[in-house]
Design an enzyme around this catalytic site. Structure first.
Site, PDB file in Angstrom:
ATOM      1  N   ALA A 166       0.825  -1.210   0.000  1.00 16.78           N
ATOM      2  CA  ALA A 166       0.000   0.000   0.000  1.00 16.78           C
ATOM      3  C   ALA A 166       0.860   1.261   0.000  1.00 16.78           C
ATOM      4  O   ALA A 166       0.485   2.278  -0.590  1.00 16.78           O
ATOM      5  CB  ALA A 166      -0.935  -0.002   1.203  1.00 16.78           C
TER       6      ALA A 166
ATOM      7  N   HIS B 243       2.230  -7.034  -5.684  1.00 12.56           N
ATOM      8  CA  HIS B 243       1.868  -8.447  -5.520  1.00 12.56           C
ATOM      9  C   HIS B 243       1.328  -9.044  -6.828  1.00 12.56           C
ATOM     10  O   HIS B 243       0.494  -9.951  -6.795  1.00 12.56           O
ATOM     11  CB  HIS B 243       0.798  -8.643  -4.430  1.00 12.56           C
TER      12      HIS B 243
ATOM     13  N   GLU C 223       6.030 -10.104  -6.639  1.00 14.83           N
ATOM     14  CA  GLU C 223       6.596 -10.204  -5.291  1.00 14.83           C
ATOM     15  C   GLU C 223       8.098 -10.484  -5.366  1.00 14.83           C
ATOM     16  O   GLU C 223       8.584 -11.148  -6.275  1.00 14.83           O
ATOM     17  CB  GLU C 223       5.862 -11.276  -4.499  1.00 14.83           C
TER      18      GLU C 223
END
Length: 233
Positions: free
Chosen positions: A121, A157, A192
């Site tokens: 985030a 992600h 990732e």
């Protein structure tokens, strides 16, 4: 500007923030303390979040000063040596940042040259909007407009997989929807274990996995570490 934008905090089976720590160490060389923005935490406290980050940053000799609980968090940002923004729920993070005046404070302070480190985030909010987050809108921010430190959208992600038996949209399909609705903007799938570093006016991919590029009118494609990313800027 100096930005280190990390896809995920933790690789499977590893301690928290362990895999990006060497790069964080290089990026924050000479920094003694960071202002930490913990507002993406939802299911655990801001105090606990600061503790988790401090435990890892102890290895760097850097003090983590969380802005939560301060009378004027924006003032702490304006006086910080560096800013770190943690992952969690992007909607909760942006709502708090807007309410507390942190969007403009971070934008201004980073423009003055201090380092910014974000993960998940915390990477999302450096984009023009948070429209390519993976998170559920558990709260409603004032708008989707974010800090806008970079001119493209990040999907942290990023996953290629479509699990067997799953009939819903893939991550790629969601991003294709985004660029269809926003034809003038790039979106990137940051897998990732990877991160983007912006220093000296140049953007660099760090990690073993390629970055997936989305833009309306162009078939999605991939770039690797070492490839020219100046087109995103």
């Amino acid at each position: 500007m100096k930005l280190l934008l990390i896809s995920n905090s933790t690789n499977a089976g590893e301690p928290y923030l362990k895999y990006p720590l060497p790069e964080i160490r290089r990026f924050l060389d000479g920094v003694r303390s960071v202002a930490f923005v913990p507002y993406a935490a939802v299911t655990f406290s801001y105090d606990e979040y600061r503790r988790r980050v401090q435990e890892r940053f102890d290895e760097l000799g850097i003090r983590v000063d969380s802005v939560h609980g301060l009378a004027d968090p924006a003032a702490a940002i304006r006086e910080a040596e560096a800013v770190c923004v943690g992952g969690g729920n992007t909607f909760a993070l942006l709502k708090a940042m807007q309410r507390l005046g942190l969007v403009g404070a971070i934008r201004d302070r980073v423009a003055q040259g201090i380092p910014y480190v974000g993960w998940s985030a915390g990477s999302n909010v450096t984009c023009p909007t948070i429209c390519t987050t993976n998170d559920m809108p558990i709260v409603e921010p004032e708008s989707f407009e974010a800090v806008g430190l970079v001119p493209f959208q990040i999907n942290p992600h990023y996953l290629d997989a479509n699990p067997q038996g799953h009939a819903g949209e893939t991550r790629e399909q969601r991003l294709l929807e985004y660029i269809e609705a926003n034809p003038g903007r790039y979106a990137v799938g940051l897998r990732e274990g990877c991160m983007l570093r912006y220093t000296d006016g140049g953007l660099q991919l760090i990690g073993d996995r390629p970055l997936r590029i989305f833009r309306k009118g162009i078939a999605p494609y991939e770039v690797n570490a070492g490839d020219d990313l100046s087109f995103l800027l």
